[in-house]
Write an enzyme that holds these catalytic residues in place. Structure first.
Site, PDB file in Angstrom:
ATOM      1  CB  SER A   1      -1.204  12.052 -11.454  1.00 50.99           C
ATOM      2  OG  SER A   1      -1.631  11.628 -10.981  1.00 50.99           O
ATOM      3  CG  HIS A   2       0.908   9.878  -8.226  1.00 53.42           C
ATOM      4  ND1 HIS A   2       0.770   9.642  -9.308  1.00 53.42           N
ATOM      5  CD2 HIS A   2       1.940   8.727  -8.916  1.00 53.42           C
ATOM      6  CE1 HIS A   2       1.378   8.729 -10.325  1.00 53.42           C
ATOM      7  NE2 HIS A   2       2.486   8.225 -10.079  1.00 53.42           N
TER       8      HIS A   2
ATOM      9  CG  ASP B   1      -5.956  11.072 -12.445  1.00 57.06           C
ATOM     10  OD1 ASP B   1      -5.859  11.102 -11.307  1.00 57.06           O
ATOM     11  OD2 ASP B   1      -5.659  11.087 -13.753  1.00 57.06           O
ATOM     12  NE  ARG B   2      -2.826   7.563  -9.700  1.00 58.78           N
ATOM     13  CZ  ARG B   2      -1.668   6.864  -9.878  1.00 58.78           C
ATOM     14  NH1 ARG B   2      -1.220   5.933  -9.268  1.00 58.78           N
ATOM     15  NH2 ARG B   2      -0.983   6.641 -10.732  1.00 58.78           N
TER      16      ARG B   2
ATOM     17  CG  ASP C   1      -3.936  14.291 -12.019  1.00 57.09           C
ATOM     18  OD1 ASP C   1      -4.288  13.587 -10.788  1.00 57.09           O
ATOM     19  OD2 ASP C   1      -4.187  14.184 -13.413  1.00 57.09           O
TER      20      ASP C   1
ATOM     21  CG  ASP D   1      -4.601  11.416  -8.086  1.00 55.22           C
ATOM     22  OD1 ASP D   1      -5.558  11.432  -8.789  1.00 55.22           O
ATOM     23  OD2 ASP D   1      -3.969  11.446  -9.295  1.00 55.22           O
TER      24      ASP D   1
ATOM     25  CE  LYS E   1      -5.557   8.090 -13.316  1.00 55.94           C
ATOM     26  NZ  LYS E   1      -5.076   7.882 -14.334  1.00 55.94           N
TER      27      LYS E   1
HETATM   28  C1  VG1 Z   1       0.983   5.199 -13.867  1.00 55.18           C
HETATM   29  C2  VG1 Z   1       0.058   4.682 -13.381  1.00 55.18           C
HETATM   30  C3  VG1 Z   1      -0.923   3.805 -14.883  1.00 55.18           C
HETATM   31  C4  VG1 Z   1      -1.547   5.396 -15.083  1.00 55.18           C
HETATM   32  C5  VG1 Z   1      -0.562   6.441 -14.990  1.00 55.18           C
HETATM   33  C6  VG1 Z   1      -1.345   7.945 -14.748  1.00 55.18           C
HETATM   34  O1  VG1 Z   1       2.012   4.862 -14.668  1.00 55.18           O
HETATM   35  O2  VG1 Z   1       0.852   2.605 -13.688  1.00 55.18           O
HETATM   36  O3  VG1 Z   1      -1.448   3.095 -14.694  1.00 55.18           O
HETATM   37  O4  VG1 Z   1      -2.423   5.779 -16.101  1.00 55.18           O
HETATM   38  O5  VG1 Z   1       0.539   6.538 -14.183  1.00 55.18           O
HETATM   39  O6  VG1 Z   1      -2.016   8.026 -13.978  1.00 55.18           O
HETATM   40  P1  VG1 Z   1       2.874   5.015 -14.948  1.00 55.18           P
HETATM   41  O7  VG1 Z   1       3.910   4.021 -15.789  1.00 55.18           O
HETATM   42  O8  VG1 Z   1       3.997   5.340 -13.710  1.00 55.18           O
HETATM   43  O9  VG1 Z   1       2.954   3.083 -14.651  1.00 55.18           O
HETATM   44  V1  VG1 Z   1      -1.987   9.909 -12.855  1.00 55.18           V
HETATM   45  O10 VG1 Z   1      -2.993   9.612 -11.588  1.00 55.18           O
HETATM   46  O11 VG1 Z   1       0.001   9.872 -12.815  1.00 55.18           O
HETATM   47  O12 VG1 Z   1      -2.350  10.331 -13.603  1.00 55.18           O
HETATM   48 CO    CO Z   2      -3.660  11.116 -11.218  1.00 55.09          CO
END
Ligand code: VG1
Ligand code: CO
Length: 542
Positions: free
Chosen positions: A114-115, A282-283, A280, A278, A377
Site C-alpha cells: 500500500s502506502h 485504494d486511498r 495500491d 496511494d 476502499k
Molecule cells: C492503516 C489505516 C487503516 C487502513 C489500513 C490499510 O492501518 O489506519 O485505516 O485500513 O492502513 O490501508 P494501521 O493498522 O496502520 O493503522 V492500505 O491503503 O495500507 O491497504
Molecule cells: Co492502500
C-alpha cells in the site's frame, strides 16, 4: 511433462497478517521458502482450489513480478484451473476486488504494501481476498496464520515463467493463465456509477484538476479514465507511470507525502481540484484550491450528496465508518434517517455490512472511502464521486465543505502519528492506557464520560474483535483515540486521533491544530508520550 514438486519446508516466525495482509521488508520475503510458505498456507486454508479460478496482481512495486511467478506456479501445482493476471502484474486493489466479483472467482491474491515505500530495502505485502471481493475476515487470516506455524511442505510447478506482458491465454503446467487489461473492467464499472457526460462537460468548460498517482498503480487507471474517457487535458495526471520504487517516494496520499500536488493546489494559479492515490490505489486525498478536505469530512460530504450520482440516486441504505474516523458521517446518517455503523480499523470489517445490504458507503479517516460497488476502499472511485458532485453543484470544493459544516456542524479532527518508535515502549504505553480508570475525572478541564478499549461484535455474523483501540470520551462528546498501527514493518507506530465537535460556524475556519490544542495536550499527557517514547512531536500530522 511439467514437474509438480512437493518441497519440504519449516515454518517461519511472525507470518501473522496485520490490518491488511502480511507486510514485511522485501529482504524478509526474499528468504528461501518465505513467500512459498505463506502462499501454501493461503491455499491450505481457503478450501480445495481444484478446477477454480484465482485472480493475481499487485501494485507494481519491487518484487511484484517475482512473487507473481511463484504464486502462479504454486496455484497450478495446487490444482487451480485458471488464473486471471493483470498485464505487467498490475492490478490496483479496488480493480482486483472488481474482477474477483465480476468473474465469480475463488478470490484473489493481492501483492501490495500500500502506502509503504517500495524497493529492494523497502516493503512488500501479500493478502488474500475472498470470493465476495473483500479482504479475508479475521477467521480466515487466523486460519492462514495457524497454518504458517505448522507447515511442512508446499507444492510448486517446475516450469518456465509466464509472459506477464502478453495479453491473452497461456498454459502453465495445465493451468490456464489469462493476462488481461487491468483497467478495462474497472473503468466500465466507474462509468456505470457516475455521470460521465456531466463530468466531461465540466472539463470541457475549463475546469482544471491535478491527479497525483505518486508513480504508483493508479497511473494507468487515472490516465485512461480522467484524460481519455473524461477529456481532462493531458498532464492532468502527474507521476502517472508506475515505478518499482515509486520514484523513491512514499506513495501515501497525505499533505506531507503528496508534496507535488500540495504545492500545485496551494500555489499561484492553482487548479480547481486536486487528488492523489496511494501505492495500491485504494486511498484518496481530496484537495480544493487552497483547501484540504479531511477524509472524515469527505465521507460525510459524499454521503450527503450521493444522490447526485446515478449509481446512488436511489439513496443510501446506511453508512459505516471505522471507530477512529470522525462522527461527521453519523450526522449525515442521522439527517437522512439511515443507520451508521462503527467498526474496527481495516476494510475487512465492512464486508459483512456491505454484503448484507446494511451499508452503501464506508470510510476510514486514513484516506479510505468506498461503497458497495466493490469490497475494498477505492481511491479513484472517491475522486470520480467528487467530480460528479462538483459537476452537479458547480461550486468550489471549499464552498461545498463550508456549506456542509454550516448545515451539520464541524467535527474538527486530526491524527498524530509517532512512527518508528520502540516496540516495547509502544506496548508499555498502550498497557498504561488500558489500565487507567478515568470515568468521572477531569483531564485538563474536560470531564471524562468514559474510557475503554474498543470491542466490536459484527451485527451480521456475530464475530467479536477486541482490543481495537483505546477511547477516552469526554462529557461534551470530544474524543481521543490511541491505537498501534498494524501495517508498519519497522518498530511500532502510535496513532493518536483527536476529535471535537464545533457547532458554531464562526469558529469553523480555525486550524484544527489550534482548535484542538487542549485535547492534543491532554492526549500527550495522559499517554505519557514523551516520557515513554522520547518523542516531543509526531512524525506525521493529518
Ligand atoms: C492503516 C489505516 C487503516 C487502513 C489500513 C490499510 O492501518 O489506519 O485505516 O485500513 O492502513 O490501508 P494501521 O493498522 O496502520 O493503522 V492500505 O491503503 O495500507 O491497504
Ligand atoms: Co492502500
Amino acid at each position: 511433462m511439467p514437474v509438480i514438486t512437493t518441497v519440504a519446508t519449516t515454518s517461519f516466525e511472525g507470518q501473522k497478517p496485520g490490518t491488511s495482509g502480511l507486510r514485511k521488508k522485501v529482504r524478509v520475503f526474499q528468504q528461501p521458502h518465505y513467500l512459498e510458505n505463506f502462499v501454501q498456507a493461503i491455499f491450505d486454508s481457503i478450501g480445495d482450489g481444484t478446477g477454480k479460478t484465482i485472480v493475481v496482481g499487485g501494485d507494481g512495486r519491487f518484487f511484484n513480478r517475482t512473487a507473481i511467478q511463484v504464486i502462479l506456479k504454486m496455484a497450478a501445482a495446487n490444482g487451480y484451473a485458471r488464473a486471471l493476471v493483470g498485464r505487467g502484474g498490475i492490478l490496483s486493489t479496488p480493480a482486483a476486488s472488481c474482477v474477483i466479483r465480476k468473474y465469480q472467482t475463488f478470490g484473489g491474491i493481492i501483492l501490495s504494501a500500500s502506502h509503504n515505500p517500495g524497493g529492494p530495502d523497502e516493503d512488500f505485502g501479500i493478502k488474500y481476498n475472498i470470493p465476495a471481493g473483500g479482504p479475508a475476515p479475521e477467521a480466515v487470516t487466523e486460519a492462514i496464520f495457524a497454518r504458517t506455524q505448522d507447515i511442512r511442505e508446499y507444492r510448486i510447478a517446475e516450469v518456465g515463467d509466464v509472459d506477464l506482458d502478453q495479453l491473452g491465454e497461456q498454459n502453465l503446467a495445465g493451468m490456464m493463465v489469462q493476462v488481461f487489461d487491468p483497467v478495462a473492467d474497472y473503468a466500465e464499472l466507474m462509468a456505470s456509477l457516475f455521470d460521465f457526460a456531466a463530468i466531461r462537460a465540466l472539463f470541457a468548460g475549463g475546469f482544471r484538476m491535478k491527479f497525483d498517482a505518486m508513480h504508483a498503480v493508479t497511473g494507468p487507471y487515472a490516465t485512461a479514465i480522467l484524460e481519455t474517457a473524461l477529456g481532462a487535458p493531458a498532464g492532468t495526471v502527474m507521476n502517472g507511470v508506475p515505478l518499482e520504487d515509486f520514484g523513491h517516494g512514499h506513495p501515501d496520499p497525505n499533505l506531507v507525502h503528496a508534496h507535488d500536488l500540495v504545492e500545485a493546489l496551494f500555489g499561484a494559479d492553482a487548479p480547481d481540484f486536486g487528488a492523489a492515490s496511494d501505492g495500491d490505489g485504494d486511498r484518496n486525498m481530496i484537495l480544493g484550491r487552497d483547501f484540504y478536505v479531511t477524509p472524515s469530512d469527505s465521507l460525510a460530504v459524499l454521503a450527503a450528496n450521493a444522490t447526485l450520482c446515478p449509481g446512488y440516486a436511489q439513496g443510501l441504505a446506511g453508512i459505516a465508518r471505522s471507530m477512529p474516523t470522525s462522527a461527521a458521517a453519523d450526522r449525515v446518517a442521522a439527517g437522512l434517517g439511515i443507520p451508521c455503523y462503527e467498526t474496527p480499523t481495516g476494510w475487512k470489517f465492512f464486508g459483512t455490512l456491505l454484503d448484507a445490504g446494511k451499508a452503501t458507503l464506508c470510510g476510514e479517516e486514513s484516506f479510505g472511502t468506498g461503497s458497495d460497488h466493490v469490497r475494498e476502499k477505492d481511491g479513484l472511485w472517491a475522486v470520480l464521486m467528487w467530480l460528479n458532485v462538483l459537476a452537479a453543484r458547480r461550486q468550489p470544493v471549499a464552498e461545498i465543505v463550508r456549506d456542509h459544516w454550516a448545515k451539520y456542524g464541524r467535527n474538527v479532527y486530526s491524527r498524530h502519528d509517532y512512527e518508528g518508535i520502540d516496540t516495547a515502549a509502544a506496548n508499555g504505553l498502550m498497557a498504561h492506557l488500558r489500565g487507567l480508570e478515568l470515568k468521572g475525572q477531569q483531564l485538563g478541564g474536560y470531564g471524562v464520560a468514559f474510557n475503554d478499549d474498543f470491542a466490536y461484535t459484527d451485527p451480521v455474523d456475530g464475530s467479536v474483535s477486541t482490543k481495537q483501540g483505546i477511547r477516552i470520551v469526554f462529557d461534551d462528546g470530544s474524543r481521543i483515540v490511541f491505537r498501534l498501527s498494524g501495517t508498519g514493518t519497522e518498530g511500532a507506530t502510535l496513532r493518536v486521533y483527536i476529535e471535537q465537535f464545533q457547532p458554531d460556524p464562526a469558529l469553523h475556519h480555525l486550524d484544527p491544530q489550534v482548535a484542538l490544542a487542549d485535547l492534543i495536550k491532554i492526549a500527550r499527557d495522559v499517554a505519557e508520550i514523551e516520557a515513554r517514547t522520547g518523542r516531543t512531536e509526531p512524525t506525521v500530522i493529518t
